[in-house]
Design an enzyme around this catalytic site. Structure first.
Site, PDB file in Angstrom:
ATOM      1  N   GLU A  34      35.373  45.347  33.655  1.00 24.61           N
ATOM      2  CA  GLU A  34      34.526  43.938  33.663  1.00 24.61           C
ATOM      3  C   GLU A  34      33.386  43.990  32.214  1.00 24.61           C
ATOM      4  O   GLU A  34      32.405  43.647  32.596  1.00 24.61           O
ATOM      5  CB  GLU A  34      33.410  44.253  34.822  1.00 24.61           C
ATOM      6  CG  GLU A  34      34.329  44.098  36.170  1.00 24.61           C
ATOM      7  CD  GLU A  34      33.616  44.424  37.536  1.00 24.61           C
ATOM      8  OE1 GLU A  34      32.333  44.335  37.378  1.00 24.61           O
ATOM      9  OE2 GLU A  34      34.223  44.392  38.438  1.00 24.61           O
ATOM     10  N   GLU A  36      40.027  44.310  41.284  1.00 31.22           N
ATOM     11  CA  GLU A  36      39.106  44.380  42.361  1.00 31.22           C
ATOM     12  C   GLU A  36      39.076  43.058  43.084  1.00 31.22           C
ATOM     13  O   GLU A  36      39.200  42.076  42.272  1.00 31.22           O
ATOM     14  CB  GLU A  36      37.729  44.814  42.005  1.00 31.22           C
ATOM     15  CG  GLU A  36      37.903  46.174  41.499  1.00 31.22           C
ATOM     16  CD  GLU A  36      36.278  46.502  40.854  1.00 31.22           C
ATOM     17  OE1 GLU A  36      35.295  45.958  41.448  1.00 31.22           O
ATOM     18  OE2 GLU A  36      36.057  47.409  40.092  1.00 31.22           O
TER      19      GLU A  36
END
Length: 559
Positions: free
Chosen positions: A302, A394
């Site tokens: 991320e 995720e």
């Protein structure tokens, strides 16, 4: 202004200002819009605009949005006919421009596209839907970027490549949540997600003791696949105040560590601490290498979000750190059991084909949205030139396997995040989780082959698998579908499925099968036209049952 397009034929622009507004307004002060204006005012959570797509013939369509973001990068949530369609990130662009927002599976007749504020203060000018072309065969070869990759890593890459586009591998983060899934579904996730966080030196010196490497070895011993993330606690500069405690040191706001400054001076103390941390993590990854565990390694995840310190200074330092980490682990420490998973979708942040085996995204859709995250998938396919495997690093809400197939979103695997995301019964209702884990196109741990040896599918007892799904239910009966899947490396030419009848159950009629029953057992054989099933392929049959539905154990054998 650009000329407005008349009519509602496929491929024409549909003006946002003609939609139904809720909390939003039509403006026309910014130049470059089409039609008579654009929709603004996305500043509250529920602000939205709903645009009708009239008289569609139905089918899968590419969705394009014309937007402007004068206040930097923003994100919108999309829905189709009231159901979730995922999020779209609008890169910073003060002038009106176009962006691909994935695909939409339209129904015949009128459809609605709704754009709802997520991270707002953006402008919506128009949307366009054009019929999607069939997705061409992917170009993934399965060869690791590391020429010295271990046999186990090569085997895993071959298996993932062979499976890509056919099925999706189930995954779950953290051992407690993995155990919960198995206890509540009867199936264990194929992919076990673990974290190197507590092995970070700035946490170890404060007393943390990591256990996830031990859990990863145990999951591997069961025949599972291991993926590792690293919530890298900053090497120095931990603020350690209420709300910014030392154990939150991977967050940008909890540390003063300056990555750009550290990388700019290899003689600096902070650069040395970066190397110290990498070397500490290498010790743990070496434990996995010694145990012959191939690892789907997802570091610096991320990054483009900026909320972690490794992304706080922009794409340049993040890419430099990733490549430094790759060099330190692979070349310096000789760790060749790693399959490198990049975890951002923006081309600006991509560190290069030579150090990435898999491209991935972390997708947290709004509650109740179990869509296929097709927008993120399309962007990742483009990012990797369709030569890289594409995965969901995720998720909060698990994507519905039926929608994944309908949208041709060929995710290699998903990993549901831990805690409430899987256990609260709301983000992922328990009946839905059970359906996912028993779905014919979802691979669970018990269905994995011995991928370390050959990367090809093994032949489990019975040589085929079968899964039953209740399609409909009423007071005195139910409709069920059974999917028969061939996991073998070669085609099968006939099959037979058996299962026990529960008390009070019967079978009234069936289709696509030669089905018989006795007092306690149902036997379903292939029909004349569906006995041959290719490698990795499946077929299905259905029946009407009397009594209450159940979830019996099915056995499948080749004829």
């Amino acid at each position: 202004m650009i000329p407005a397009t008349a009519g509602a034929a496929a491929g024409t622009w549909l003006e946002a200002e003609d939609g139904v507004l809720s909390g939003t307004v039509v403006e026309s002060s910014r130049q470059g819009f089409s039609g008579t204006g654009y929709v603004a005012g996305f500043d509250q959570a529920a602000d939205k605009v709903t645009i009708t797509v009239p008289s569609s013939a139905g089918g899968l369509h590419d969705l394009t949005i014309r937007y402007a973001t004068p206040y930097g990068q923003k994100t919108a949530s999309l829905s189709l006919n009231g159901g979730g369609l995922g999020d779209v990130t609008f890169p910073a662009n003060p002038a009106f421009t176009e962006i691909s927002a994935g695909k939409a599976l339209l129904v015949p007749g009128d459809n609605t596209i709704t754009i709802t504020n997520n991270w707002g203060w953006y402008l919506i000018d128009a949307v366009r839907l054009t019929p999607s072309a069939s997705r061409p065969p992917h170009q993934v070869t399965g060869a690791p970027t590391d020429p010295a990759a271990t046999a186990e890593a090569k085997g895993l890459m071959r298996y993932l490549t062979d499976n890509y586009g056919k099925n999706i591998l189930s995954g779950q983060q953290d051992q407690a949540s993995i155990d919960w899934v198995e206890q509540n579904t009867g199936k264990a996730p194929a992919v076990g997600g673990y974290d190197l966080m507590d092995y970070s030196p700035s946490r170890v010196e404060r007393g943390t003791v990591g256990r996830d490497v031990d859990h990863a070895v145990a999951h591997d011993r069961r025949g599972g696949i291991v993926t590792m993330v690293w919530h890298w606690n900053a090497p120095s500069g931990l603020i350690d105040q209420p709300g910014k405690e030392w154990w939150r040191g991977f967050y940008t706001d909890a540390t003063t560590f300056d990555l750009a400054a550290a990388l700019a001076d290899p003689t600096s103390t902070d650069y040395g601490l970066l190397i110290r941390d990498m070397d500490a993590i290498a010790v743990q990854l070496k434990r996995l290498a010694d145990a012959k565990v191939p690892v789907l390694f997802r570091p610096l995840h991320e990054a483009e979000g900026g909320w972690f310190w490794w992304g706080a200074k922009g794409s340049g330092p993040a890419k430099q750190l990733y490549r430094l980490l790759h060099q330190r682990l692979v070349s310096h420490h000789g760790l060749h059991n790693l399959i490198w998973v990049w975890n951002s979708v923006s081309p600006e942040w991509y560190p290069g084909d030579d150090v990435v085996d898999v491209v991935s995204a972390d997708v947290y859709l709004p509650q109740g949205d179990h869509g296929p995250a097709i927008g993120a998938y399309e962007r990742l396919v483009d990012l990797g030139g369709d030569r890289k495997l594409v995965a969901l690093g995720e998720v909060g809400s698990i994507p519905d396997p039926d929608e994944i197939r309908a949208y041709e979103a060929r995710w290699s695997w998903f990993v549901t995040w831990s805690g409430s995301f899987i256990q609260d019964g709301v983000t992922n209702p328990r009946d839905f989780v059970r359906r996912v884990y028993h779905h014919a196109t979802v691979i669970t741990l018990d269905e994995l082959p011995d991928f370390k040896q050959s990367g090809g599918p093994q032949e489990p007892p019975g040589d085929c698998t079968a899964a039953l799904r209740v399609v409909n239910q009423w007071g005195s009966g139910f409709q069920a579908e059974v999917t028969v899947k061939n996991p073998k490396a070669s085609a099968i030419t006939g099959w037979q499925v058996e299962w026990p009848l529960a008390a009070g159950q019967g079978v009234q009629n069936a289709w696509n099968t030669d089905l018989t029953t006795d007092a306690s057992t149902v036997t379903a054989k292939n029909a004349s036209w569906n006995g041959t099933i290719g490698s990795g392929a499946s077929t299905s049959f259905g029946f009407i049952g009397s009594g209450s539905p159940s979830t019996p154990t099915l056995t499948c054998a080749t004829a």
